[in-house]
Design an enzyme around this catalytic site. Structure first.
Site, PDB file in Angstrom:
ATOM      1  N   SER A  26       8.536 -55.584  -8.856  1.00  0.00           N
ATOM      2  CA  SER A  26       7.097 -55.769  -8.704  1.00  0.00           C
ATOM      3  C   SER A  26       6.341 -54.466  -9.024  1.00  0.00           C
ATOM      4  O   SER A  26       6.462 -53.946 -10.129  1.00  0.00           O
ATOM      5  CB  SER A  26       6.789 -56.289  -7.289  1.00  0.00           C
ATOM      6  OG  SER A  26       5.477 -56.771  -7.208  1.00  0.00           O
ATOM      7  N   ASP A  86       6.873 -67.577 -10.693  1.00  0.00           N
ATOM      8  CA  ASP A  86       6.087 -66.349 -10.525  1.00  0.00           C
ATOM      9  C   ASP A  86       4.871 -66.395 -11.442  1.00  0.00           C
ATOM     10  O   ASP A  86       4.997 -66.603 -12.650  1.00  0.00           O
ATOM     11  CB  ASP A  86       6.963 -65.135 -10.869  1.00  0.00           C
ATOM     12  CG  ASP A  86       6.305 -63.808 -10.521  1.00  0.00           C
ATOM     13  OD1 ASP A  86       5.128 -63.798 -10.097  1.00  0.00           O
ATOM     14  OD2 ASP A  86       6.974 -62.769 -10.687  1.00  0.00           O
TER      15      ASP A  86
END
Length: 327
Positions: A170, A271
């Site tokens: 991330s 995602d």
């Protein structure tokens, strides 16, 4: 006065709340846990170390059990890892990160060091980028036998510094990408090179929608991806299209300059960042970058699933895949 009585300046739920007096409440942190002389689940050894007093950077370093059991010290790769958390929450010392690092280290024949960089908004970007670069420079400086700083014995004894990897998930994968670009234009200590990197669900964004991202401008500007960046880097030239957040923005540095020879990028089917990360991979391919690129796409999973639902079969497979990359 309790936090209930204080005036909120900014909040990005369910992650963080910033008050007008400057205090910060991190709502998504997992609890801090101590390092372990021998993790009961994996047998991995870990300890906390100081990387730098000025700037203040610390780390948690992990050693696979078999390295301590061997009679001769065979040198192994090192992974310099940057945790996720939107640049403003989570920690190298948290339960979630430690659980993940233990499993990764157990599967890998490598030493792993997870960097505790300083967090925004108290330390706005680009501070975290500079902290991660300083930590990487400290790791590779161990190659100089004559250096006069305090060496970390686990790096000095067990690590082959011709096999340095960086990685992150991330926001940590965003940090790793930007470190790669910097390593492509600035020299690392002792002239060392980064052998490879993995970017897991990297946090990249931009003002113009890509693929399945929300199209409505107002909706985009209210999204956590957008508001988080404005919180952590309010002075970013170009806002969310700053090349550090949008690596394919007009005028961004060429991706041909990534300073490593192998790159493994992971995406997850559910995602929201998936299509943008695939666009990044295509940008790397089209840039003329000379390295070896691989994309791992895991269907049916969401952002950072390998850390958040670490006991699932898909998490186990991805962790093993990341571990096997470190050769």
């Amino acid at each position: 006065m309790g936090s209930d009585d204080k005036e909120v300046a900014t909040q990005i739920l369910p992650y963080i709340r910033v008050y007008k007096d400057g205090s910060v409440e991190r709502l998504a942190d997992s609890p801090f846990v101590p390092p372990s002389a021998s993790d009961p689940e994996t047998g991995v050894f870990s300890k906390d170390i100081i990387v730098s007093q000025n700037p203040p950077i610390s780390a948690r370093i992990y050693l696979p059990k078999h390295l301590l059991d061997q009679h001769q010290h065979l040198k192994v790769p090192i992974l310099v890892y940057f945790h996720g958390g939107g640049f403003c929450f989570e920690s190298a010392f948290s339960f979630a990160e430690t659980k993940f690092m233990n499993r990764l280290t157990c599967s890998a024949n490598a030493v792993v060091i997870s960097i505790e960089y300083r967090l925004a908004p108290e330390h706005p970007l680009p501070i975290a980028y500079d902290d991660c670069w300083a930590a990487l420079q400290w790791v590779v400086s161990h190659a100089n036998a004559d250096c006069d700083f305090d060496k970390e014995p686990w790096i000095f004894t067990y690590v082959d510094l011709d096999r340095v990897y960086v990685g992150g998930d991330s926001a940590g994968a965003n940090l790793a990408h930007n470190i790669l670009l910097r390593a492509g234009s600035e020299e690392l200590n002792n002239g060392l090179k980064i052998k490879g990197a993995f970017l897991t669900h990297p946090y990249f964004w931009g003002s113009k929608p890509v693929g399945s991202e929300m199209k409505d401008t107002e909706e985009r500007e209210k999204s956590a991806m957008y508001t988080m960046w404005n919180l952590v880097y309010p002075e970013a030239p170009g806002g969310v299209d700053n090349p550090m957040m949008n690596p394919v923005a007009p005028g961004a540095p060429s991706l041909a300059g990534l300073g490593c020879s192998r790159l493994l990028v992971s995406v997850a089917g559910k995602d929201l960042l998936r299509d943008r990360v695939i666009m990044y991979c295509n940008g790397v391919k089209e840039s003329g970058w000379k390295g070896e690129l691989e994309l791992v796409d895991v269907e049916g999973e969401d952002h950072a699933f390998h850390i958040l639902v670490y006991e699932s079969e898909n998490a186990e497979k991805l962790i093993k895949r990341l571990a096997s990359f470190l050769v």
